[in-house]
Design a protein around this motif. Structure first.
Motif, PDB file in Angstrom:
ATOM      1  N   LYS A  85       4.920  17.206  10.768  1.00 58.55           N
ATOM      2  CA  LYS A  85       4.414  16.894  12.092  1.00 58.55           C
ATOM      3  C   LYS A  85       3.846  15.477  12.094  1.00 58.55           C
ATOM      4  O   LYS A  85       3.519  14.913  11.054  1.00 58.55           O
ATOM      5  CB  LYS A  85       3.301  17.871  12.498  1.00 58.55           C
ATOM      6  N   TYR A  86       3.709  14.924  13.297  1.00 57.35           N
ATOM      7  CA  TYR A  86       3.128  13.585  13.439  1.00 57.35           C
ATOM      8  C   TYR A  86       1.741  13.529  12.801  1.00 57.35           C
ATOM      9  O   TYR A  86       1.392  12.564  12.136  1.00 57.35           O
ATOM     10  CB  TYR A  86       3.044  13.196  14.924  1.00 57.35           C
ATOM     11  N   LYS A  87       0.948  14.578  12.984  1.00 59.05           N
ATOM     12  CA  LYS A  87      -0.428  14.611  12.466  1.00 59.05           C
ATOM     13  C   LYS A  87      -0.459  14.469  10.947  1.00 59.05           C
ATOM     14  O   LYS A  87      -1.374  13.861  10.397  1.00 59.05           O
ATOM     15  CB  LYS A  87      -1.136  15.902  12.872  1.00 59.05           C
ATOM     16  N   ASP A  88       0.528  15.030  10.246  1.00 61.68           N
ATOM     17  CA  ASP A  88       0.578  14.921   8.783  1.00 61.68           C
ATOM     18  C   ASP A  88       0.746  13.469   8.357  1.00 61.68           C
ATOM     19  O   ASP A  88       0.048  12.983   7.464  1.00 61.68           O
ATOM     20  CB  ASP A  88       1.737  15.759   8.217  1.00 61.68           C
ATOM     21  N   ILE A  89       1.672  12.784   8.997  1.00 61.13           N
ATOM     22  CA  ILE A  89       1.917  11.376   8.664  1.00 61.13           C
ATOM     23  C   ILE A  89       0.722  10.527   9.092  1.00 61.13           C
ATOM     24  O   ILE A  89       0.321   9.610   8.380  1.00 61.13           O
ATOM     25  CB  ILE A  89       3.233  10.891   9.305  1.00 61.13           C
ATOM     26  N   GLU A  90       0.131  10.851  10.230  1.00 60.56           N
ATOM     27  CA  GLU A  90      -1.036  10.108  10.711  1.00 60.56           C
ATOM     28  C   GLU A  90      -2.183  10.201   9.712  1.00 60.56           C
ATOM     29  O   GLU A  90      -2.793   9.190   9.357  1.00 60.56           O
ATOM     30  CB  GLU A  90      -1.476  10.647  12.073  1.00 60.56           C
ATOM     31  N   ASN A 100      15.961   7.688  12.635  1.00 59.38           N
ATOM     32  CA  ASN A 100      15.410   7.313  13.940  1.00 59.38           C
ATOM     33  C   ASN A 100      14.095   8.039  14.207  1.00 59.38           C
ATOM     34  O   ASN A 100      13.152   7.451  14.738  1.00 59.38           O
ATOM     35  CB  ASN A 100      16.403   7.602  15.063  1.00 59.38           C
ATOM     36  N   ARG A 101      14.010   9.295  13.837  1.00 53.95           N
ATOM     37  CA  ARG A 101      12.761  10.042  14.040  1.00 53.95           C
ATOM     38  C   ARG A 101      11.634   9.443  13.208  1.00 53.95           C
ATOM     39  O   ARG A 101      10.507   9.300  13.684  1.00 53.95           O
ATOM     40  CB  ARG A 101      12.948  11.514  13.687  1.00 53.95           C
ATOM     41  N   ILE A 102      11.928   9.070  11.965  1.00 55.68           N
ATOM     42  CA  ILE A 102      10.914   8.455  11.099  1.00 55.68           C
ATOM     43  C   ILE A 102      10.408   7.164  11.727  1.00 55.68           C
ATOM     44  O   ILE A 102       9.193   6.925  11.809  1.00 55.68           O
ATOM     45  CB  ILE A 102      11.498   8.201   9.690  1.00 55.68           C
ATOM     46  N   ARG A 103      11.309   6.323  12.195  1.00 58.19           N
ATOM     47  CA  ARG A 103      10.890   5.072  12.830  1.00 58.19           C
ATOM     48  C   ARG A 103      10.081   5.328  14.107  1.00 58.19           C
ATOM     49  O   ARG A 103       9.102   4.638  14.374  1.00 58.19           O
ATOM     50  CB  ARG A 103      12.108   4.187  13.123  1.00 58.19           C
ATOM     51  N   ARG A 104      10.483   6.331  14.880  1.00 62.27           N
ATOM     52  CA  ARG A 104       9.724   6.675  16.100  1.00 62.27           C
ATOM     53  C   ARG A 104       8.314   7.132  15.762  1.00 62.27           C
ATOM     54  O   ARG A 104       7.349   6.776  16.444  1.00 62.27           O
ATOM     55  CB  ARG A 104      10.440   7.775  16.894  1.00 62.27           C
ATOM     56  N   ILE A 105       8.179   7.919  14.707  1.00 64.81           N
ATOM     57  CA  ILE A 105       6.846   8.388  14.293  1.00 64.81           C
ATOM     58  C   ILE A 105       5.989   7.204  13.867  1.00 64.81           C
ATOM     59  O   ILE A 105       4.821   7.115  14.249  1.00 64.81           O
ATOM     60  CB  ILE A 105       6.964   9.436  13.161  1.00 64.81           C
ATOM     61  N   PHE A 106       6.539   6.288  13.085  1.00 64.43           N
ATOM     62  CA  PHE A 106       5.789   5.097  12.673  1.00 64.43           C
ATOM     63  C   PHE A 106       5.389   4.249  13.882  1.00 64.43           C
ATOM     64  O   PHE A 106       4.264   3.771  13.970  1.00 64.43           O
ATOM     65  CB  PHE A 106       6.596   4.241  11.690  1.00 64.43           C
ATOM     66  N   ARG A 107       6.315   4.050  14.829  1.00 60.10           N
ATOM     67  CA  ARG A 107       6.005   3.267  16.024  1.00 60.10           C
ATOM     68  C   ARG A 107       4.892   3.913  16.843  1.00 60.10           C
ATOM     69  O   ARG A 107       3.998   3.235  17.350  1.00 60.10           O
ATOM     70  CB  ARG A 107       7.253   3.088  16.899  1.00 60.10           C
ATOM     71  N   GLU A 108       4.946   5.216  16.964  1.00 58.11           N
ATOM     72  CA  GLU A 108       3.909   5.928  17.715  1.00 58.11           C
ATOM     73  C   GLU A 108       2.554   5.777  17.032  1.00 58.11           C
ATOM     74  O   GLU A 108       1.531   5.573  17.691  1.00 58.11           O
ATOM     75  CB  GLU A 108       4.281   7.408  17.844  1.00 58.11           C
ATOM     76  N   PHE A 109       2.542   5.860  15.708  1.00 60.09           N
ATOM     77  CA  PHE A 109       1.294   5.665  14.968  1.00 60.09           C
ATOM     78  C   PHE A 109       0.714   4.280  15.249  1.00 60.09           C
ATOM     79  O   PHE A 109      -0.474   4.140  15.530  1.00 60.09           O
ATOM     80  CB  PHE A 109       1.526   5.839  13.466  1.00 60.09           C
ATOM     81  N   VAL A 110       1.559   3.268  15.194  1.00 63.59           N
ATOM     82  CA  VAL A 110       1.099   1.896  15.437  1.00 63.59           C
ATOM     83  C   VAL A 110       0.625   1.746  16.879  1.00 63.59           C
ATOM     84  O   VAL A 110      -0.411   1.131  17.140  1.00 63.59           O
ATOM     85  CB  VAL A 110       2.212   0.871  15.106  1.00 63.59           C
ATOM     86  N   MET A 168       0.863  -1.171   0.000  1.00 65.76           N
ATOM     87  CA  MET A 168       0.000   0.000   0.000  1.00 65.76           C
ATOM     88  C   MET A 168       0.900   1.220   0.000  1.00 65.76           C
ATOM     89  O   MET A 168       1.819   1.315   0.815  1.00 65.76           O
ATOM     90  CB  MET A 168      -0.917  -0.004   1.213  1.00 65.76           C
ATOM     91  N   HIS A 169       0.636   2.146  -0.911  1.00 66.48           N
ATOM     92  CA  HIS A 169       1.471   3.333  -1.037  1.00 66.48           C
ATOM     93  C   HIS A 169       0.761   4.551  -0.458  1.00 66.48           C
ATOM     94  O   HIS A 169      -0.431   4.752  -0.699  1.00 66.48           O
ATOM     95  CB  HIS A 169       1.797   3.602  -2.506  1.00 66.48           C
ATOM     96  N   THR A 170       1.499   5.343   0.298  1.00 67.45           N
ATOM     97  CA  THR A 170       1.013   6.627   0.774  1.00 67.45           C
ATOM     98  C   THR A 170       2.040   7.669   0.343  1.00 67.45           C
ATOM     99  O   THR A 170       3.056   7.331  -0.278  1.00 67.45           O
ATOM    100  CB  THR A 170       0.856   6.654   2.310  1.00 67.45           C
ATOM    101  N   LYS A 171       1.785   8.916   0.673  1.00 71.11           N
ATOM    102  CA  LYS A 171       2.720   9.972   0.302  1.00 71.11           C
ATOM    103  C   LYS A 171       4.070   9.802   0.994  1.00 71.11           C
ATOM    104  O   LYS A 171       5.115  10.048   0.403  1.00 71.11           O
ATOM    105  CB  LYS A 171       2.122  11.333   0.654  1.00 71.11           C
ATOM    106  N   TYR A 172       4.037   9.363   2.252  1.00 72.16           N
ATOM    107  CA  TYR A 172       5.258   9.297   3.050  1.00 72.16           C
ATOM    108  C   TYR A 172       5.779   7.889   3.319  1.00 72.16           C
ATOM    109  O   TYR A 172       6.869   7.744   3.859  1.00 72.16           O
ATOM    110  CB  TYR A 172       5.044   9.998   4.387  1.00 72.16           C
ATOM    111  N   ALA A 173       5.007   6.860   2.992  1.00 70.76           N
ATOM    112  CA  ALA A 173       5.429   5.501   3.343  1.00 70.76           C
ATOM    113  C   ALA A 173       4.880   4.474   2.368  1.00 70.76           C
ATOM    114  O   ALA A 173       3.893   4.713   1.669  1.00 70.76           O
ATOM    115  CB  ALA A 173       4.952   5.156   4.751  1.00 70.76           C
ATOM    116  N   ILE A 174       5.546   3.333   2.342  1.00 69.47           N
ATOM    117  CA  ILE A 174       5.033   2.135   1.680  1.00 69.47           C
ATOM    118  C   ILE A 174       4.783   1.139   2.807  1.00 69.47           C
ATOM    119  O   ILE A 174       5.636   0.938   3.669  1.00 69.47           O
ATOM    120  CB  ILE A 174       6.044   1.545   0.676  1.00 69.47           C
TER     121      ILE A 174
END
Length: 142
Positions: free
Chosen positions: A129-134, A90-100, A58-64
């Motif tokens: 911001k986290y909200k954008d990725i969320e 590390n920040r990218i991974r932290r944002i993904f972990r927080e989302f999960v 699944m593709h999004t603007k910021y992640a696969i």
């Protein structure tokens, strides 16, 4: 260990029920319990390779996001060198972990998920911001 939460609306107290005992929690303690929810992570290279080769993307603007049926729910987080230096990765991974962690209930059980950060994050990470990725990922998860 199955944990179930019950909120008493009159007193704003939470009860956490697990198989050993009932525990009465205050609102602050409940927030701490939510923070400590564990996520089973994919760690072995063999598992990542299997998911990359035999999964749905699944593709999004910021992640696969790679999704594959499995015998339990696990998550993997990847940010390659294309996404920036070690601090940015590390920040990218932290944002993904927080989302999960926050949206764990929206994911299917018995499924592996691998979040791979796209290189577009490298340029936008300071303003992002986290909200954008969320918002970006939540569209795909639903």
């Amino acid at each position: 260990m199955g944990i179930m939460e019950i909120k008493n609306n009159e007193t704003e107290e939470f009860y956490v029920l697990d198989k050993y005992e009932d525990v009465k929690l205050t609102k602050k303690q409940k927030e701490l319990v939510d923070y400590l929810i564990t996520i089973d992570k994919i760690k072995k290279s063999k598992d990542f390779s299997l998911i990359y080769n035999k999964s749905q993307k699944m593709h999004t603007k910021y992640a696969i996001i790679f999704i594959r049926e499995n015998n339990k729910q696990r998550f993997g987080f990847v940010a390659s060198k294309k996404t920036g230096n070690a601090v940015q990765r590390n920040r990218i991974r932290r944002i993904f972990r927080e989302f999960v962690r926050i949206h764990k209930d929206k994911f299917k059980e018995n499924t592996d998920y691998v979040f791979v950060g796209k290189s577009i994050l490298k340029d936008n990470l300071k303003n992002l911001k986290y909200k954008d990725i969320e918002k970006d990922i939540i569209k795909v998860i639903k």
